[in-house]
Scaffold this active site. Structure first.
Site, PDB file in Angstrom:
ATOM      1  N   PHE A 279      22.288  62.537  65.967  1.00  0.00           N
ATOM      2  CA  PHE A 279      21.870  62.186  64.613  1.00  0.00           C
ATOM      3  C   PHE A 279      20.364  62.277  64.374  1.00  0.00           C
ATOM      4  O   PHE A 279      19.921  62.299  63.231  1.00  0.00           O
ATOM      5  CB  PHE A 279      22.333  60.763  64.287  1.00  0.00           C
ATOM      6  CG  PHE A 279      23.780  60.528  64.600  1.00  0.00           C
ATOM      7  CD1 PHE A 279      24.786  61.079  63.825  1.00  0.00           C
ATOM      8  CD2 PHE A 279      24.155  59.757  65.698  1.00  0.00           C
ATOM      9  CE1 PHE A 279      26.125  60.877  64.119  1.00  0.00           C
ATOM     10  CE2 PHE A 279      25.490  59.538  66.013  1.00  0.00           C
ATOM     11  CZ  PHE A 279      26.475  60.100  65.211  1.00  0.00           C
TER      12      PHE A 279
ATOM     13  N   PRO B 154      24.621  56.625  71.392  1.00  0.00           N
ATOM     14  CA  PRO B 154      23.661  57.726  71.564  1.00  0.00           C
ATOM     15  C   PRO B 154      23.162  58.265  70.235  1.00  0.00           C
ATOM     16  O   PRO B 154      23.946  58.528  69.316  1.00  0.00           O
ATOM     17  CB  PRO B 154      24.470  58.772  72.330  1.00  0.00           C
ATOM     18  CG  PRO B 154      25.489  57.982  73.081  1.00  0.00           C
ATOM     19  CD  PRO B 154      25.862  56.849  72.170  1.00  0.00           C
ATOM     20  N   CYS B 155      21.842  58.432  70.151  1.00  0.00           N
ATOM     21  CA  CYS B 155      21.238  58.888  68.891  1.00  0.00           C
ATOM     22  C   CYS B 155      21.056  60.401  68.837  1.00  0.00           C
ATOM     23  O   CYS B 155      20.778  60.953  67.769  1.00  0.00           O
ATOM     24  CB  CYS B 155      19.899  58.192  68.671  1.00  0.00           C
ATOM     25  SG  CYS B 155      18.622  58.649  69.872  1.00  0.00           S
ATOM     26  N   GLU B 156      21.215  61.085  69.977  1.00  0.00           N
ATOM     27  CA  GLU B 156      20.944  62.528  70.015  1.00  0.00           C
ATOM     28  C   GLU B 156      21.690  63.318  68.935  1.00  0.00           C
ATOM     29  O   GLU B 156      21.115  64.255  68.361  1.00  0.00           O
ATOM     30  CB  GLU B 156      21.270  63.099  71.395  1.00  0.00           C
ATOM     31  CG  GLU B 156      20.313  62.677  72.499  1.00  0.00           C
ATOM     32  CD  GLU B 156      20.752  61.383  73.179  1.00  0.00           C
ATOM     33  OE1 GLU B 156      20.236  61.075  74.246  1.00  0.00           O
ATOM     34  OE2 GLU B 156      21.612  60.681  72.603  1.00  0.00           O
TER      35      GLU B 156
END
Length: 317
Positions: free
Chosen positions: A83, A79-81
């Site tokens: 960063f 998950p990129c949320e």
């Protein structure tokens, strides 16, 4: 020469990363995906792979070995949320994003499983923000702790590898990954040849709009956005009218695009084409889930370029 290379995809989503590896000739053995709609999409498109609808944090290498046997390559987009700069709620301390945020901790579970499985190659995709200091040093330390001393932070632009939209991502690997660019694909080329909307073509149904929003998008010119939203480091456009002879802006799960000429939003199929998904890759679930599966994917053309590059390094037939 190696004949078969078996791949496990953690955070498999709708299968963009796996699609590229499959198109490059790899054997996709296992996908792990917690979301039910994405897992259904993955299962449909990879009928020969085992799909575990589970949290990556809860599985062990024993489950991977049970269903996939000997694993050569582990891929995944955590998950990129935690960063991304588009998230206005991301934690202020970069290390908290990795060690405190529950979603950020999933990157640590990817590393844990890589350490347990010990594949020939691993590739972890995320936004470039995950590679900034002090996160970069922390990730190098975590990978070294599980047996990988040489780590490369490969930053690639999807549009250089045939994806019709902008996307800058980092691919953390024990290999230096630098595929040869193949050139850009415009929106016009990406959307050409589709049948009319609502003609029964998979994922090519109209997107419902309120009457007021439908009236407002008629006044949006190419390149302009109907709405804006604030991220952690800037303002981003939504409901952007595309330009025929350029690439599209970054596709996100919550982002919608207006057709270059028609006063309507792109369908799920059209949005999938902006990410380089072939038309036989079918998406399941509510429409918002389908858009989200596309926006969170690794574009298949970029994934294939990475897979081909790795194949050359491993000397795979």
């Amino acid at each position: 020469m190696v004949s078969f290379v078996y791949v496990v995809d953690l955070f498999a989503g709708g299968g963009g990363f796996s699609r590229g590896f499959a198109e490059a000739g790899y054997k996709v053995a296992l996908g792990v995906e917690i979301d039910a709609n994405a897992a259904r999409t993955y299962s449909y498109n990879f009928p020969r792979a085992v799909v575990l609808q589970e949290d990556v944090a809860s599985i062990s290498y024993r489950e991977i070995e049970r269903y996939a046997g000997k694993v050569d390559i582990v891929i995944g987009g955590s998950p990129c949320e935690p960063f991304t700069a588009t998230n206005p709620r991301r934690m202020e301390d970069p290390l908290d994003r990795l060690y405190t945020d529950p979603l950020g901790q999933l990157t640590l579970h990817f590393i844990r499983l890589v350490g347990e499985v010990q594949p020939k190659v691993f590739v972890l995709e995320n936004v470039p923000g995950i590679a900034q200091e002090p996160l970069r040093e922390a990730l190098e330390r975590e990978f070294k702790r599980v047996g990988f001393d040489e780590i490369y932070f490969n930053v690639l632009l999807a549009e250089r590898y045939g994806t019709p939209s902008h996307r800058r991502r980092v691919f953390i690997s024990n290999l230096r990954i630098s595929p040869k660019p193949v050139g850009m694909v415009t929106v016009r080329r990406a959307l050409s040849g589709l049948p009319p909307v609502d003609s029964g073509f998979p994922n090519h149904e109209s997107v419902t709009l309120s009457k007021s929003k439908a009236e407002r998008i008629a006044n949006v010119r190419p390149g302009e956005a109907l709405m804006k939203f604030r991220g952690a480091s800037g303002i981003y456009g939504n409901f952007v009218r595309l330009k025929w002879d350029e690439i599209a802006p970054t596709v996100m799960g919550s982002r919608r695009f207006i057709h270059p000429e028609e006063n309507r939003l792109l369908t799920v199929r059209e949005q999938a084409r902006l990410m380089g998904f072939p038309d036989d890759h079918v998406f399941f679930g509510p429409k918002d889930s389908q858009f989200n599966q596309i926006g969170e994917a690794v574009p298949p053309p970029l994934a294939k370029a990475i897979a081909e590059h790795i194949k050359n390094i491993l000397k795979v037939r």
